[in-house]
Design a protein around this motif. Structure first.
Motif, PDB file in Angstrom:
ATOM      1  N   VAL A 189       0.869  -1.174   0.000  1.00 41.12           N
ATOM      2  CA  VAL A 189       0.000   0.000   0.000  1.00 41.12           C
ATOM      3  C   VAL A 189       0.911   1.231   0.000  1.00 41.12           C
ATOM      4  CG1 VAL A 189      -1.868   1.224   1.160  1.00 41.12           C
ATOM      5  CG2 VAL A 189      -1.760  -1.273   1.254  1.00 41.12           C
ATOM      6  N   THR A 190       0.839   2.006  -1.069  1.00 43.11           N
ATOM      7  CA  THR A 190       1.853   3.027  -1.318  1.00 43.11           C
ATOM      8  C   THR A 190       1.499   4.408  -0.792  1.00 43.11           C
ATOM      9  OG1 THR A 190       1.036   3.888  -3.440  1.00 43.11           O
ATOM     10  CG2 THR A 190       2.242   1.798  -3.499  1.00 43.11           C
ATOM     11  N   LEU A 191       2.533   5.228  -0.711  1.00 45.96           N
ATOM     12  CA  LEU A 191       2.360   6.663  -0.546  1.00 45.96           C
ATOM     13  C   LEU A 191       1.865   7.229  -1.872  1.00 45.96           C
ATOM     14  CD1 LEU A 191       5.676   7.428   1.387  1.00 45.96           C
ATOM     15  CD2 LEU A 191       3.394   7.072   2.358  1.00 45.96           C
ATOM     16  N   ARG A 192       1.729   8.552  -1.957  1.00 45.32           N
ATOM     17  CA  ARG A 192       1.103   9.133  -3.140  1.00 45.32           C
ATOM     18  C   ARG A 192       1.922   8.861  -4.413  1.00 45.32           C
ATOM     19  NH1 ARG A 192       3.261  13.477  -0.303  1.00 45.32           N
ATOM     20  NH2 ARG A 192       4.503  14.990  -1.498  1.00 45.32           N
ATOM     21  N   PRO A 193       1.253   8.668  -5.533  1.00 49.89           N
ATOM     22  CA  PRO A 193       1.943   8.453  -6.803  1.00 49.89           C
ATOM     23  C   PRO A 193       2.737   9.692  -7.206  1.00 49.89           C
ATOM     24  CG  PRO A 193      -0.388   7.870  -6.946  1.00 49.89           C
ATOM     25  CD  PRO A 193      -0.207   8.622  -5.670  1.00 49.89           C
ATOM     26  N   GLY A 194       3.755   9.479  -8.025  1.00 45.79           N
ATOM     27  CA  GLY A 194       4.494  10.605  -8.569  1.00 45.79           C
ATOM     28  C   GLY A 194       5.704  11.030  -7.774  1.00 45.79           C
ATOM     29  N   GLY A 255       3.403   2.194   3.160  1.00 44.78           N
ATOM     30  CA  GLY A 255       4.328   3.203   2.658  1.00 44.78           C
ATOM     31  C   GLY A 255       5.160   3.865   3.727  1.00 44.78           C
ATOM     32  N   ASN A 256       4.648   3.968   4.939  1.00 47.18           N
ATOM     33  CA  ASN A 256       5.445   4.428   6.066  1.00 47.18           C
ATOM     34  C   ASN A 256       4.813   3.928   7.366  1.00 47.18           C
ATOM     35  OD1 ASN A 256       3.307   6.237   6.650  1.00 47.18           O
ATOM     36  ND2 ASN A 256       4.326   7.963   5.667  1.00 47.18           N
ATOM     37  N   ASP A 257       5.478   4.194   8.475  1.00 49.21           N
ATOM     38  CA  ASP A 257       5.014   3.670   9.757  1.00 49.21           C
ATOM     39  C   ASP A 257       3.725   4.342  10.215  1.00 49.21           C
ATOM     40  OD1 ASP A 257       7.268   2.116   9.690  1.00 49.21           O
ATOM     41  OD2 ASP A 257       8.364   3.227  11.229  1.00 49.21           O
ATOM     42  N   GLU A 258       3.568   5.618   9.861  1.00 46.07           N
ATOM     43  CA  GLU A 258       2.326   6.320  10.226  1.00 46.07           C
ATOM     44  C   GLU A 258       1.130   5.656   9.556  1.00 46.07           C
ATOM     45  OE1 GLU A 258      -0.937   9.120   9.425  1.00 46.07           O
ATOM     46  OE2 GLU A 258       0.511   8.365   7.961  1.00 46.07           O
ATOM     47  N   MET A 259       1.292   5.235   8.299  1.00 44.77           N
ATOM     48  CA  MET A 259       0.235   4.514   7.609  1.00 44.77           C
ATOM     49  C   MET A 259      -0.045   3.178   8.300  1.00 44.77           C
ATOM     50  SD  MET A 259       0.129   3.002   3.706  1.00 44.77           S
ATOM     51  CE  MET A 259       0.199   4.586   2.859  1.00 44.77           C
ATOM     52  N   ALA A 260       1.019   2.516   8.747  1.00 45.20           N
ATOM     53  CA  ALA A 260       0.854   1.219   9.405  1.00 45.20           C
ATOM     54  C   ALA A 260      -0.001   1.328  10.661  1.00 45.20           C
ATOM     55  CB  ALA A 260       2.220   0.628   9.736  1.00 45.20           C
ATOM     56  N   VAL A 280       1.698  -7.144   9.126  1.00 46.60           N
ATOM     57  CA  VAL A 280       1.838  -5.755   8.665  1.00 46.60           C
ATOM     58  C   VAL A 280       3.305  -5.337   8.800  1.00 46.60           C
ATOM     59  CG1 VAL A 280       1.152  -3.348   9.016  1.00 46.60           C
ATOM     60  CG2 VAL A 280      -0.512  -5.187   9.387  1.00 46.60           C
ATOM     61  N   ALA A 281       3.811  -4.632   7.778  1.00 46.40           N
ATOM     62  CA  ALA A 281       5.158  -4.057   7.830  1.00 46.40           C
ATOM     63  C   ALA A 281       5.081  -2.585   7.457  1.00 46.40           C
ATOM     64  CB  ALA A 281       6.102  -4.799   6.885  1.00 46.40           C
ATOM     65  N   GLY A 282       6.004  -1.813   7.971  1.00 45.35           N
ATOM     66  CA  GLY A 282       6.038  -0.380   7.686  1.00 45.35           C
ATOM     67  C   GLY A 282       7.288   0.019   6.935  1.00 45.35           C
ATOM     68  N   TYR A 283       7.568   1.312   6.966  1.00 48.03           N
ATOM     69  CA  TYR A 283       8.799   1.849   6.363  1.00 48.03           C
ATOM     70  C   TYR A 283       9.107   3.164   7.069  1.00 48.03           C
ATOM     71  CZ  TYR A 283      12.336   2.181   2.688  1.00 48.03           C
ATOM     72  OH  TYR A 283      13.529   2.197   2.008  1.00 48.03           O
ATOM     73  N   SER A 299       9.880  -2.959  10.220  1.00 48.92           N
ATOM     74  CA  SER A 299      10.006  -1.755   9.393  1.00 48.92           C
ATOM     75  C   SER A 299      11.422  -1.646   8.845  1.00 48.92           C
ATOM     76  CB  SER A 299       9.678  -0.505  10.222  1.00 48.92           C
ATOM     77  OG  SER A 299       9.648   0.659   9.432  1.00 48.92           O
ATOM     78  N   THR A 300      11.551  -0.974   7.715  1.00 44.91           N
ATOM     79  CA  THR A 300      12.867  -0.688   7.147  1.00 44.91           C
ATOM     80  C   THR A 300      13.281   0.727   7.532  1.00 44.91           C
ATOM     81  OG1 THR A 300      12.756  -2.218   5.285  1.00 44.91           O
ATOM     82  CG2 THR A 300      14.131  -0.284   4.994  1.00 44.91           C
ATOM     83  N   GLU A 301      14.496   0.849   7.982  1.00 46.09           N
ATOM     84  CA  GLU A 301      15.010   2.131   8.445  1.00 46.09           C
ATOM     85  C   GLU A 301      15.150   3.119   7.296  1.00 46.09           C
ATOM     86  OE1 GLU A 301      19.133   3.829  10.499  1.00 46.09           O
ATOM     87  OE2 GLU A 301      19.120   1.942   9.383  1.00 46.09           O
ATOM     88  N   LEU A 302      14.689   4.330   7.517  1.00 44.06           N
ATOM     89  CA  LEU A 302      15.013   5.458   6.646  1.00 44.06           C
ATOM     90  C   LEU A 302      16.229   6.125   7.307  1.00 44.06           C
ATOM     91  CD1 LEU A 302      14.049   6.870   4.094  1.00 44.06           C
ATOM     92  CD2 LEU A 302      12.588   8.320   5.508  1.00 44.06           C
ATOM     93  N   PRO A 303      17.441   5.960   6.735  1.00 43.64           N
ATOM     94  CA  PRO A 303      18.677   6.270   7.475  1.00 43.64           C
ATOM     95  C   PRO A 303      19.030   7.754   7.506  1.00 43.64           C
ATOM     96  CG  PRO A 303      19.231   5.425   5.307  1.00 43.64           C
ATOM     97  CD  PRO A 303      17.714   5.388   5.413  1.00 43.64           C
ATOM     98  N   TYR A 304      18.139   8.557   8.050  1.00 46.90           N
ATOM     99  CA  TYR A 304      18.325  10.001   8.007  1.00 46.90           C
ATOM    100  C   TYR A 304      19.567  10.476   8.761  1.00 46.90           C
ATOM    101  CZ  TYR A 304      13.984  11.510   5.710  1.00 46.90           C
ATOM    102  OH  TYR A 304      12.997  11.779   4.802  1.00 46.90           O
ATOM    103  N   VAL A 305      19.813   9.938   9.958  1.00 45.28           N
ATOM    104  CA  VAL A 305      20.970  10.404  10.723  1.00 45.28           C
ATOM    105  C   VAL A 305      22.255  10.118   9.956  1.00 45.28           C
ATOM    106  CG1 VAL A 305      22.305  10.106  12.845  1.00 45.28           C
ATOM    107  CG2 VAL A 305      19.812  10.196  12.954  1.00 45.28           C
ATOM    108  N   ARG A 306      22.373   8.905   9.425  1.00 41.58           N
ATOM    109  CA  ARG A 306      23.558   8.542   8.650  1.00 41.58           C
ATOM    110  C   ARG A 306      23.663   9.394   7.388  1.00 41.58           C
ATOM    111  NH1 ARG A 306      28.599   7.824   8.554  1.00 41.58           N
ATOM    112  NH2 ARG A 306      29.415   6.356   7.009  1.00 41.58           N
TER     113      ARG A 306
END
Length: 345
Positions: A189-194, A255-260, A280-283, A299-306
């Motif tokens: 289940v995705t985030l917005r297209p485009g 598409g992300n953890d908030e959606m989950a 259920v899995a997130g991102y 969930s898969t890490e979005l590696p922002y700090v790195r």
């Protein structure tokens, strides 16, 4: 306020000797150094950085342009991992390098970017970091004789050095791990297209299925958020469509953890237990979400700090070496396995 002349008088030395002690640019005896340092402490003297900047042509200042500050407050809603985590990585790295970070917020107005760049240059910033709120292409204004600039979480068409999340690899690794746990009917289940994240993560999802010999089923890919309002009505419709399939999925990737979080609620209102009846899995691996949900969210890490740290490293290299355009650096995050996805026999 004490001056260098006050320090010199108290220590019984010349102002030039005080300058040598402060700047370390000429030998001074230990006895003289001790007298000067004692006088500095007694008078509370603060050396002027402006003079040192003029002599060295290095200010030690790094500018950062972001919209993260203006996106907080009464109307702020956490949709994904906040880009403040990128700034955290930048700050950590600059502190370790003895640099000072100056932060300016755009107020979410693109027309503010050029004046902010010019302001940083007027304050002799050695380099500038531009941080975007999500993975996207940007167009920076042309500024003559600009100092080195590095992009974080975004890229442009002219090859400005950039650090990006490897969204395709991140989704691939997540789906591959789910397949290893016995699932072969996996919905996404995705985030917005485009947007870049959606395009790349769908590619990663499809590649993981293909590598496992699982046929792609277009009905298992649904849009949860068709626009940036992130409205629950569209997400509910997407989940109902998946549950109504002749063969419903055994796991839903979000598409992300908030959606989950919302998907957990939708499933429970329909009498489905997570993960016993639907995994259920997130991102993002937004820990304040993933670790507090019950059951805790895979969930898969979005590696922002790195990413922030690496963008800073690249900027410091650009300042020293004056390199030209280079390909974007992609950073993949780890898959964090928790109890929201079952193992199927």
């Amino acid at each position: 306020m004490a001056t260098i002349y006050d320090v010199a008088a108290r220590a019984g030395v010349s102002p030039k000797t005080v300058s040598r002690v402060i700047n370390g640019d000429a030998p001074v005896s230990d006895k003289t150094r001790a007298k000067v340092e004692t006088a500095i402490a007694a008078l509370g003297y603060i050396p002027s950085s402006a003079a040192r900047i003029m002599r060295s042509s290095r200010s030690g200042l790094i500018g950062l342009i972001t919209g993260a500050i203006s996106r907080t407050g009464a109307e702020f809603r956490v949709d994904g991992l906040p880009d403040m985590f990128l700034i955290k990585g930048i700050q950590q790295k600059l502190r370790s390098e003895g640099k000072t970070l100056m932060i300016a917020d755009t107020g979410n107005r693109p027309e503010c970017i050029e004046p902010l760049i010019r302001t940083f240059m007027e304050h002799r910033a050695e380099g500038i970091l531009y941080v975007a709120e999500y993975h996207q292409e940007v167009v920076l204004p042309e500024v003559a004789n600009v100092c080195p600039i590095v992009l974080a979480n975004c890229f442009d068409a002219i090859g400005t050095p950039a650090v990006l999340p490897d969204d395709e690899q991140g989704q691939y690794d997540l789906v591959r791990e789910i397949i290893r746990h016995g699932h072969d009917h996996i919905a996404y289940v995705t985030l917005r297209p485009g947007i870049e994240a959606t395009r790349l993560r769908i590619a990663g999802y499809r590649r993981a299925l293909e590598d496992a010999g699982i046929a792609f089923d277009a009905d298992l890919v649904q849009t949860g958020y068709p626009d940036n309002r992130n409205d629950s009505e569209a997400l509910l419709a997407a989940i109902i469509k998946l549950l109504s399939l002749r063969q419903p999925p055994s796991v839903i990737c979000c598409g992300n953890d908030e959606m989950a979080v919302r998907v957990y609620g939708i499933l429970r209102t329909r009498g489905l237990r997570v993960p016993e009846q639907m995994s259920v899995a997130g991102y993002d691996n937004h820990s304040s979400i993933a670790e507090t949900l019950f059951p805790p969210l895979t969930s898969t890490e979005l590696p922002y700090v790195r990413m922030g740290e690496l963008a800073t490293e690249i900027l410091l290299q650009e300042i020293e070496q004056k390199q030209t355009a280079r390909p974007p650096l992609k950073v993949a995050g780890a898959t964090i396995w928790r109890q929201s996805v079952t193992t199927r026999q």
